[in-house]
Design an enzyme around this catalytic site. Structure first.
Site, PDB file in Angstrom:
ATOM      1  N   GLU A 177       0.526  -1.322   0.073  1.00 61.25           N
ATOM      2  CA  GLU A 177       0.354  -0.003  -0.106  1.00 61.25           C
ATOM      3  C   GLU A 177       1.071   1.464  -0.008  1.00 61.25           C
ATOM      4  OE1 GLU A 177      -2.238   2.901   0.125  1.00 61.25           O
ATOM      5  OE2 GLU A 177      -3.577   1.192  -0.082  1.00 61.25           O
TER       6      GLU A 177
ATOM      7  N   THR B  34      -9.898   6.108  -1.333  1.00 62.48           N
ATOM      8  CA  THR B  34     -11.103   6.034  -2.027  1.00 62.48           C
ATOM      9  C   THR B  34     -12.273   5.293  -1.022  1.00 62.48           C
ATOM     10  OG1 THR B  34     -10.667   6.129  -4.272  1.00 62.48           O
ATOM     11  CG2 THR B  34     -12.526   5.140  -3.921  1.00 62.48           C
TER      12      THR B  34
ATOM     13  N   ILE C 292     -23.077   2.354   2.272  1.00 62.92           N
ATOM     14  CA  ILE C 292     -24.114   1.714   1.654  1.00 62.92           C
ATOM     15  C   ILE C 292     -24.024   0.530   1.925  1.00 62.92           C
ATOM     16  CG2 ILE C 292     -26.638   1.689   0.335  1.00 62.92           C
ATOM     17  CD1 ILE C 292     -26.060   4.519   0.093  1.00 62.92           C
TER      18      ILE C 292
ATOM     19  N   HIS D  40     -25.222  -2.198  -0.559  1.00 61.37           N
ATOM     20  CA  HIS D  40     -26.262  -2.409  -1.742  1.00 61.37           C
ATOM     21  C   HIS D  40     -26.800  -3.758  -2.006  1.00 61.37           C
ATOM     22  CE1 HIS D  40     -25.700   1.678  -3.412  1.00 61.37           C
ATOM     23  NE2 HIS D  40     -23.954   1.364  -2.930  1.00 61.37           N
TER      24      HIS D  40
ATOM     25  N   SER E 294     -18.403   2.892  -5.754  1.00 56.69           N
ATOM     26  CA  SER E 294     -18.841   3.186  -4.684  1.00 56.69           C
ATOM     27  C   SER E 294     -19.079   1.824  -4.018  1.00 56.69           C
ATOM     28  CB  SER E 294     -19.384   3.819  -4.398  1.00 56.69           C
ATOM     29  OG  SER E 294     -21.268   4.217  -5.607  1.00 56.69           O
TER      30      SER E 294
ATOM     31  N   CYS F 100     -12.921  10.855  24.580  1.00 60.54           N
ATOM     32  CA  CYS F 100     -13.725  11.756  23.687  1.00 60.54           C
ATOM     33  C   CYS F 100     -15.179  12.192  24.040  1.00 60.54           C
ATOM     34  CB  CYS F 100     -13.421  11.040  22.235  1.00 60.54           C
ATOM     35  SG  CYS F 100     -14.554  11.642  20.895  1.00 60.54           S
TER      36      CYS F 100
ATOM     37  N   CYS G 229     -17.748  13.740  22.279  1.00 61.12           N
ATOM     38  CA  CYS G 229     -19.187  13.876  21.674  1.00 61.12           C
ATOM     39  C   CYS G 229     -19.147  12.970  21.139  1.00 61.12           C
ATOM     40  CB  CYS G 229     -17.997  14.775  20.558  1.00 61.12           C
ATOM     41  SG  CYS G 229     -17.748  16.583  20.545  1.00 61.12           S
TER      42      CYS G 229
ATOM     43  N   CYS H 292     -17.252  18.600  18.197  1.00 62.78           N
ATOM     44  CA  CYS H 292     -15.827  19.777  18.170  1.00 62.78           C
ATOM     45  C   CYS H 292     -14.848  19.183  17.683  1.00 62.78           C
ATOM     46  CB  CYS H 292     -15.784  19.473  19.645  1.00 62.78           C
ATOM     47  SG  CYS H 292     -14.607  17.945  20.375  1.00 62.78           S
TER      48      CYS H 292
ATOM     49  N   CYS I 108     -11.032  16.965  22.861  1.00 58.46           N
ATOM     50  CA  CYS I 108     -10.542  15.749  23.481  1.00 58.46           C
ATOM     51  C   CYS I 108      -9.059  15.695  22.285  1.00 58.46           C
ATOM     52  CB  CYS I 108     -11.325  14.474  23.079  1.00 58.46           C
ATOM     53  SG  CYS I 108     -11.233  14.054  21.727  1.00 58.46           S
TER      54      CYS I 108
END
Length: 480
Positions: free
Chosen positions: A44, A53, A60, A62, A354, A420, A422, A457, A462
Site C-alpha cells: 500500500e 477511496t 451503503i 447495496h 462506490s 472523546c 462527543c 467538536c 479531546c
C-alpha cells in the site's frame, strides 16, 4: 505475517502480491490468506489501509437493484451483498437494514419508476415495489413538499466502511499475509532471485519480488496497468463526491436512505443515516483530472445544501459536524474492469466504483478464481483452509458501545473512562486500536478505528488527550 511501515523489505520472493490496501485489495489479500501454502504480500502506498477511496465511501450495503443487468458489477454486487452481510454479522461490523426510497419529484421521474422496478427484477431483486405519495409521506414525514411517489427497496442497508476494510486486513495479516505500508510502486521490472521469473516492484522502501501480481490500486490502477503492460484497457477519470455530515441531533429526521432517480453519473445526491448516528448529504459527481483533489469547494457544498433543502428541509437547520470529499475510480466503461493476463502472471482490478464496498468479498472470490485459472498447478489454489474469525470493535449506535456495558467496565475500567465525549470513545477503545494487529499510523487512522475526534467538536476538546494516548501507545503495536 507482519505489518511494516518502514525499513527494508524481504528479499525472498512472494507467490502473490496485491497492490492497493483499500477495501477491494484487502478483501483479495484476505481471500488469498486462506491458501496457507502461499506467501502473500499486500502493498500500500499510504501509511494505512483504506486510506484512499475506501475511507470516503457513502457507506451503503447495496442490493444491486439498479446495476446494469447482466454486467459483472451486477453479479458481484448481488453476491457480495450476501457475503458481506453474513461476514459483518460474524465479525461485528455495524450494519443497519434501513431500506431505501427512490423518490420521484416530478412526472418524468414518476414515469421512470416502473422501468427501475423491472431493472431490479432483472437483477434478481424481487422485493422492490412502487409506493404512492401518501405512503412516502407516512414513512418520511419530514420529506420536502412535492414528492409524487417512490420505489421502495427494503433490502438496502447502511454499514461501517472503515471497519470492513480493517476487518479484511486484520484477518489477512493474522492468516499470514505481509502488509507493507508506505510502499508506493514507482517502477516495474523483472527478476529471477530464486531462479523463477518474478515481477520486480520498486518502492521507496526497496524492492518487492513476486511471481504473480494483482493490481487493485484504485485511482491509480490504470497507471500501473500501462507501466506493466505498456497498454491499458481503461482510463480512470476521478469523480469527486463531496459530502456534508450533519450532527446526531438530525438523526430522527430520516428513517430510510433517500435516493433520487439515478442518472448516467450515478445515484445522485442522497440523504442517508449513518451507523454512527449522523446524517449524510451528498455526494456530488464532478469529473476531474487530478487524482489528489479531495478538497471540498464552496460551490459544491452550496449545491448540496440546495438539493438537500428540497429533499429534507429541516436538515439544513441542523449543525454540520464535518464535510469531506472522496474520489471514485470512474472509467469510460459502465462495468468493472477486471482482466487476467496469464502470460504476464498479472490481474487488473480496475474501475471499481462506490459499489466496490458491497461487492468486495465477491470480487475477491472472482479474482482468486481468475488467478487459479492463470496459474494452474503453479500455485496451490485448491480448497482454502479456514481463517480464524475476527471480532471487530463496535463503532455503530444500533448496538451497545463499551461505555454502556457494565460487564466490560467491570472487567477493565478503561472502558468506562471516556476520552472523546462527543462520540463517547473510551480510553480502553483507543488503547485496543493502538495495539491491534493493524494499528493506526496517524490520528486520522485512529479516528477511523474508534471515532475519537470525529464528533461535533472535531477534536477541539479531546484532541490533546487523544494525542497523548497515541504518542504513548503508538509504538507498541506493529513493527514500524
Amino acid at each position: 505475517m507482519s505489518v511494516t511501515t518502514k525499513g527494508p523489505l524481504p528479499a525472498e520472493p512472494y507467490d502473490v502480491t496485491v497492490v492497493g490496501a483499500g477495501v477491494v485489495g484487502s478483501a483479495i489479500a484476505r481471500e488469498l490468506a486462506g491458501h496457507h501454502s502461499l506467501r502473500v504480500a499486500l502493498v500500500e502506498a499510504s501509511g494505512d489501509v483504506g486510506d484512499g477511496t475506501s475511507k470516503a465511501n457513502t457507506a451503503i450495503l447495496h442490493t444491486g437493484f439498479d446495476a446494469v443487468p447482466g454486467s459483472l458489477e451486477a453479479r458481484l454486487v448481488r453476491e457480495g451483498s450476501r457475503l458481506l452481510g453474513a461476514y459483518a454479522a460474524e465479525s461485528g461490523i455495524p450494519v443497519e437494514p434501513v431500506g431505501a426510497l427512490l423518490v420521484a419529484w416530478d412526472e418524468e421521474q414518476l414515469a421512470a419508476l416502473p422501468g427501475l422496478l423491472k431493472k431490479a427484477e432483472r437483477n434478481g431483486y424481487g422485493e422492490a415495489h412502487i409506493i404512492g405519495a401518501g405512503e412516502v409521506r407516512a414513512r418520511e414525514p419530514h420529506l420536502g413538499e412535492g414528492a409524487l411517489g417512490a420505489l421502495s427497496v427494503p433490502g438496502e442497508s447502511i454499514i461501517c466502511p472503515w471497519t470492513t476494510t480493517l476487518a479484511y486486513a486484520t484477518q489477512a495479516v493474522r492468516g499470514g499475509v505481509d502488509l507493507h505500508l508506505n510502499c508506493a510502486v514507482e517502477k516495474f521490472g523483472a527478476s529471477s532471485p530464486d531462479g523463477s521469473a518474478c515481477h520486480e516492484l520498486t518502492t521507496p522502501r526497496g524492492v518487492v519480488h513476486t511471481r504473480y501480481l494483482i493490481n487493485a490500486a484504485g485511482l491509480h490502477a490504470d497507471v500501473l496497468d500501462r507501466r506493466l503492460l505498456g497498454r491499458g484497457a481503461f482510463t480512470v477519470t476521478p469523480r469527486r463526491g463531496q459530502l456534508i455530515v450533519f450532527d446526531k441531533l438530525a438523526r430522527d429526521l430520516v428513517s430510510h436512505i433517500l435516493l433520487p432517480v439515478p442518472t448516467a453519473l450515478g445515484k445522485g445526491v442522497l440523504v442517508a443515516p449513518t451507523v454512527y448516528g449522523n446524517v449524510l448529504l451528498g455526494p456530488t459527481a464532478e469529473e476531474l483530472d487530478d487524482k489528489r483533489a479531495t478538497g471540498t469547494t464552496e460551490d459544491g457544498l452550496a449545491g448540496l445544501r440546495a438539493k438537500g433543502r428540497r429533499i429534507l428541509p429541516a436538515l439544513l437547520d441542523e449543525e454540520v459536524t464535518a464535510v469531506y470529499a472522496g474520489l471514485r475510480a470512474a472509467t469510460e466503461h459502465d462495468d468493472y474492469q477486471i482482466h487476467s493476463s496469464p502470460q504476464e502472471r498479472y490481474i487488473t482490478v480496475g474501475g471499481i466504483r462506490s459499489t466496490g464496498l458491497t461487492a468486495s468479498m465477491a470480487i475477491a472470490e472472482y479474482v482468486v478464481g481468475l488467478l487459479a485459472e492463470a496459474a494452474g498447478p503453479d500455485l496451490d489454489l485448491t480448497v482454502p483452509g479456514n481463517l480464524d474469525p475476527v471480532s471487530m470493535p463496535n463503532l455503530g449506535e444500533a448496538y451497545p458501545r463499551p461505555y454502556q456495558r457494565a460487564d466490560l467496565i467491570a472487567t477493565d475500567p478503561a472502558y468506562g473512562s471516556i476520552v472523546c465525549h462527543c462520540e463517547r470513545v473510551t480510553r480502553g477503545e483507543i488503547r485496543d486500536a493502538l495495539i491491534s494487529t493493524v494499528p493506526p499510523g496517524s490520528l486520522d487512522g485512529l479516528r477511523r478505528r474508534t471515532r475519537a475526534r470525529g464528533g461535533r467538536c472535531q477534536g477541539f476538546y479531546c484532541g490533546a488527550a487523544v494525542r497523548e494516548l497515541f504518542d504513548g501507545w503508538g509504538e507498541s503495536g506493529a513493527t514500524r
